[in-house]
Design a protein around this motif. Structure first.
Motif, PDB file in Angstrom:
ATOM      1  N   LEU A  55       4.761  -9.931  13.905  1.00 34.38           N
ATOM      2  CA  LEU A  55       5.008  -9.127  15.100  1.00 34.38           C
ATOM      3  C   LEU A  55       3.701  -8.662  15.748  1.00 34.38           C
ATOM      4  O   LEU A  55       3.710  -7.857  16.679  1.00 34.38           O
ATOM      5  CB  LEU A  55       5.899  -7.921  14.764  1.00 34.38           C
ATOM      6  N   GLY A  56       2.587  -9.177  15.237  1.00 33.73           N
ATOM      7  CA  GLY A  56       1.290  -8.910  15.866  1.00 33.73           C
ATOM      8  C   GLY A  56       0.635  -7.607  15.461  1.00 33.73           C
ATOM      9  O   GLY A  56      -0.344  -7.183  16.079  1.00 33.73           O
ATOM     10  N   VAL A  57       1.129  -6.971  14.416  1.00 30.43           N
ATOM     11  CA  VAL A  57       0.541  -5.721  13.951  1.00 30.43           C
ATOM     12  C   VAL A  57      -0.514  -6.061  12.905  1.00 30.43           C
ATOM     13  O   VAL A  57      -0.261  -6.831  11.989  1.00 30.43           O
ATOM     14  CB  VAL A  57       1.618  -4.787  13.349  1.00 30.43           C
ATOM     15  N   GLU A  58      -1.717  -5.487  13.044  1.00 33.38           N
ATOM     16  CA  GLU A  58      -2.823  -5.837  12.163  1.00 33.38           C
ATOM     17  C   GLU A  58      -3.039  -4.839  11.032  1.00 33.38           C
ATOM     18  O   GLU A  58      -3.942  -5.022  10.223  1.00 33.38           O
ATOM     19  CB  GLU A  58      -4.101  -5.982  12.994  1.00 33.38           C
ATOM     20  N   ASP A  59      -2.214  -3.808  10.928  1.00 33.55           N
ATOM     21  CA  ASP A  59      -2.371  -2.800   9.878  1.00 33.55           C
ATOM     22  C   ASP A  59      -2.169  -3.409   8.500  1.00 33.55           C
ATOM     23  O   ASP A  59      -1.418  -4.373   8.334  1.00 33.55           O
ATOM     24  CB  ASP A  59      -1.348  -1.672  10.053  1.00 33.55           C
ATOM     25  N   GLU A  60      -2.800  -2.812   7.506  1.00 34.09           N
ATOM     26  CA  GLU A  60      -2.591  -3.203   6.112  1.00 34.09           C
ATOM     27  C   GLU A  60      -1.224  -2.683   5.674  1.00 34.09           C
ATOM     28  O   GLU A  60      -0.921  -1.504   5.830  1.00 34.09           O
ATOM     29  CB  GLU A  60      -3.691  -2.608   5.221  1.00 34.09           C
ATOM     30  N   VAL A  61      -0.409  -3.539   5.133  1.00 33.89           N
ATOM     31  CA  VAL A  61       0.936  -3.171   4.700  1.00 33.89           C
ATOM     32  C   VAL A  61       0.916  -2.884   3.203  1.00 33.89           C
ATOM     33  O   VAL A  61       0.454  -3.701   2.409  1.00 33.89           O
ATOM     34  CB  VAL A  61       1.942  -4.304   5.007  1.00 33.89           C
ATOM     35  N   THR A  62       1.425  -1.701   2.838  1.00 38.81           N
ATOM     36  CA  THR A  62       1.569  -1.332   1.434  1.00 38.81           C
ATOM     37  C   THR A  62       2.985  -0.827   1.217  1.00 38.81           C
ATOM     38  O   THR A  62       3.681  -0.464   2.171  1.00 38.81           O
ATOM     39  CB  THR A  62       0.562  -0.229   1.036  1.00 38.81           C
ATOM     40  N   SER A  63       3.412  -0.792  -0.019  1.00 37.68           N
ATOM     41  CA  SER A  63       4.750  -0.319  -0.337  1.00 37.68           C
ATOM     42  C   SER A  63       4.851   1.179  -0.051  1.00 37.68           C
ATOM     43  O   SER A  63       4.014   1.950  -0.508  1.00 37.68           O
ATOM     44  CB  SER A  63       5.078  -0.594  -1.797  1.00 37.68           C
ATOM     45  N   PRO A  64       5.873   1.587   0.674  1.00 40.10           N
ATOM     46  CA  PRO A  64       6.040   3.019   0.962  1.00 40.10           C
ATOM     47  C   PRO A  64       6.881   3.751  -0.081  1.00 40.10           C
ATOM     48  O   PRO A  64       7.548   4.731   0.224  1.00 40.10           O
ATOM     49  CB  PRO A  64       6.740   3.001   2.323  1.00 40.10           C
ATOM     50  N   THR A  65       6.835   3.309  -1.334  1.00 42.42           N
ATOM     51  CA  THR A  65       7.688   3.881  -2.375  1.00 42.42           C
ATOM     52  C   THR A  65       7.588   5.404  -2.446  1.00 42.42           C
ATOM     53  O   THR A  65       8.606   6.086  -2.548  1.00 42.42           O
ATOM     54  CB  THR A  65       7.342   3.276  -3.751  1.00 42.42           C
ATOM     55  N   TYR A  66       6.397   5.954  -2.374  1.00 38.09           N
ATOM     56  CA  TYR A  66       6.260   7.406  -2.533  1.00 38.09           C
ATOM     57  C   TYR A  66       6.310   8.168  -1.227  1.00 38.09           C
ATOM     58  O   TYR A  66       6.608   9.354  -1.220  1.00 38.09           O
ATOM     59  CB  TYR A  66       4.975   7.732  -3.311  1.00 38.09           C
ATOM     60  N   THR A  67       6.056   7.495  -0.116  1.00 41.12           N
ATOM     61  CA  THR A  67       6.131   8.176   1.171  1.00 41.12           C
ATOM     62  C   THR A  67       7.452   7.878   1.875  1.00 41.12           C
ATOM     63  O   THR A  67       7.767   8.493   2.872  1.00 41.12           O
ATOM     64  CB  THR A  67       4.970   7.745   2.094  1.00 41.12           C
ATOM     65  N   ILE A  68       8.202   6.947   1.392  1.00 37.10           N
ATOM     66  CA  ILE A  68       9.504   6.485   1.877  1.00 37.10           C
ATOM     67  C   ILE A  68       9.386   5.664   3.155  1.00 37.10           C
ATOM     68  O   ILE A  68      10.015   4.624   3.274  1.00 37.10           O
ATOM     69  CB  ILE A  68      10.531   7.626   2.066  1.00 37.10           C
ATOM     70  N   VAL A  69       8.585   6.121   4.152  1.00 41.60           N
ATOM     71  CA  VAL A  69       8.479   5.389   5.425  1.00 41.60           C
ATOM     72  C   VAL A  69       7.018   5.211   5.818  1.00 41.60           C
ATOM     73  O   VAL A  69       6.245   6.167   5.789  1.00 41.60           O
ATOM     74  CB  VAL A  69       9.197   6.133   6.579  1.00 41.60           C
ATOM     75  N   HIS A  70       6.656   3.978   6.165  1.00 40.91           N
ATOM     76  CA  HIS A  70       5.379   3.702   6.819  1.00 40.91           C
ATOM     77  C   HIS A  70       5.685   3.194   8.212  1.00 40.91           C
ATOM     78  O   HIS A  70       6.580   2.358   8.382  1.00 40.91           O
ATOM     79  CB  HIS A  70       4.581   2.621   6.086  1.00 40.91           C
ATOM     80  N   GLU A  71       4.942   3.681   9.181  1.00 35.52           N
ATOM     81  CA  GLU A  71       5.091   3.211  10.555  1.00 35.52           C
ATOM     82  C   GLU A  71       3.852   2.402  10.915  1.00 35.52           C
ATOM     83  O   GLU A  71       2.730   2.850  10.694  1.00 35.52           O
ATOM     84  CB  GLU A  71       5.245   4.390  11.514  1.00 35.52           C
ATOM     85  N   TYR A  72       4.082   1.210  11.473  1.00 37.21           N
ATOM     86  CA  TYR A  72       2.991   0.334  11.903  1.00 37.21           C
ATOM     87  C   TYR A  72       3.088   0.175  13.410  1.00 37.21           C
ATOM     88  O   TYR A  72       4.085  -0.339  13.923  1.00 37.21           O
ATOM     89  CB  TYR A  72       3.074  -1.017  11.188  1.00 37.21           C
ATOM     90  N   ALA A  73       2.054   0.628  14.118  1.00 40.62           N
ATOM     91  CA  ALA A  73       2.056   0.611  15.576  1.00 40.62           C
ATOM     92  C   ALA A  73       1.707  -0.768  16.104  1.00 40.62           C
ATOM     93  O   ALA A  73       0.885  -1.481  15.532  1.00 40.62           O
ATOM     94  CB  ALA A  73       1.060   1.640  16.108  1.00 40.62           C
ATOM     95  N   GLY A  74       2.344  -1.145  17.186  1.00 40.95           N
ATOM     96  CA  GLY A  74       2.085  -2.409  17.849  1.00 40.95           C
ATOM     97  C   GLY A  74       2.989  -2.530  19.056  1.00 40.95           C
ATOM     98  O   GLY A  74       3.744  -1.606  19.376  1.00 40.95           O
ATOM     99  N   GLU A  75       2.901  -3.655  19.750  1.00 41.41           N
ATOM    100  CA  GLU A  75       3.798  -3.870  20.890  1.00 41.41           C
ATOM    101  C   GLU A  75       5.249  -3.704  20.446  1.00 41.41           C
ATOM    102  O   GLU A  75       6.057  -3.121  21.145  1.00 41.41           O
ATOM    103  CB  GLU A  75       3.586  -5.259  21.483  1.00 41.41           C
ATOM    104  N   THR A  76       5.545  -4.232  19.274  1.00 41.86           N
ATOM    105  CA  THR A  76       6.828  -3.965  18.620  1.00 41.86           C
ATOM    106  C   THR A  76       6.500  -3.226  17.330  1.00 41.86           C
ATOM    107  O   THR A  76       6.052  -3.832  16.361  1.00 41.86           O
ATOM    108  CB  THR A  76       7.588  -5.270  18.304  1.00 41.86           C
ATOM    109  N   PRO A  77       6.699  -1.906  17.321  1.00 42.57           N
ATOM    110  CA  PRO A  77       6.395  -1.151  16.103  1.00 42.57           C
ATOM    111  C   PRO A  77       7.300  -1.593  14.948  1.00 42.57           C
ATOM    112  O   PRO A  77       8.412  -2.079  15.167  1.00 42.57           O
ATOM    113  CB  PRO A  77       6.696   0.301  16.484  1.00 42.57           C
ATOM    114  N   VAL A  78       6.819  -1.408  13.734  1.00 43.96           N
ATOM    115  CA  VAL A  78       7.612  -1.721  12.545  1.00 43.96           C
ATOM    116  C   VAL A  78       7.740  -0.438  11.734  1.00 43.96           C
ATOM    117  O   VAL A  78       6.750   0.236  11.452  1.00 43.96           O
ATOM    118  CB  VAL A  78       6.956  -2.825  11.694  1.00 43.96           C
TER     119      VAL A  78
END
Length: 146
Positions: A55-78
């Motif tokens: 989806l064109g997002v360049e952020d490093e993706v990690t498991s959100p097990t302890y934070t429950i939700v990670h938001e990745y910004a981009g033209e289409t956020p994830v």
């Protein structure tokens, strides 16, 4: 909303699992929900890395097990949600998880089987299984598998 017939991917490495996620991402639209199911170590987070990259997002993706939700910004956020630590649908609702549905991005939920009543109709359900050799994964995709 994604529309397709059920199909399977077989991946022999984490790179191939990521590639499968990228291929799915090409079919996703804002508002779509991807529901990931599978045992620990199946590759849910690697598959999510592929969706995020696709989806064109360049952020490093990690498991959100302890934070429950990670938001990745981009033209289409994830919005990457991990339901592993939730005790069920009530916990998901109490956290405001349903607010992510139908919005401006794509929602990816790991351990979605823990919150089955919260997964919206039309979600893309992906069951990831580890094959007997312990190396390959089969990813079965279908809509409304719950």
């Amino acid at each position: 909303m994604v529309s397709f017939l059920p199909f399977n991917f077989i991946a022999s490495s984490t790179e191939e699992t990521i590639e499968c996620g990228k291929r799915l991402a090409a079919c996703l639209e804002k508002g779509d929900v991807v529901s990931l199911r599978g045992p620990i170590g199946a590759g849910k987070t690697y598959f999510t890395k592929g969706i995020v990259a696709g989806l064109g997002v360049e952020d490093e993706v990690t498991s959100p097990t302890y934070t429950i939700v990670h938001e990745y910004a981009g033209e289409t956020p994830v919005y990457h949600i991990d339901a592993y630590r939730l005790r069920g649908d009530d916990d998901f609702v109490a956290l405001g998880g349903e607010e992510f549905f139908g919005g401006d991005g794509v929602v990816v939920i790991e351990w979605s089987e823990r919150i089955p009543n919260s997964i919206p109709r039309g979600a893309v359900v992906i069951e990831i299984k580890i094959l007997e050799d312990g190396k390959r994964r089969i990813m079965s995709l279908s809509p409304d598998n719950f």
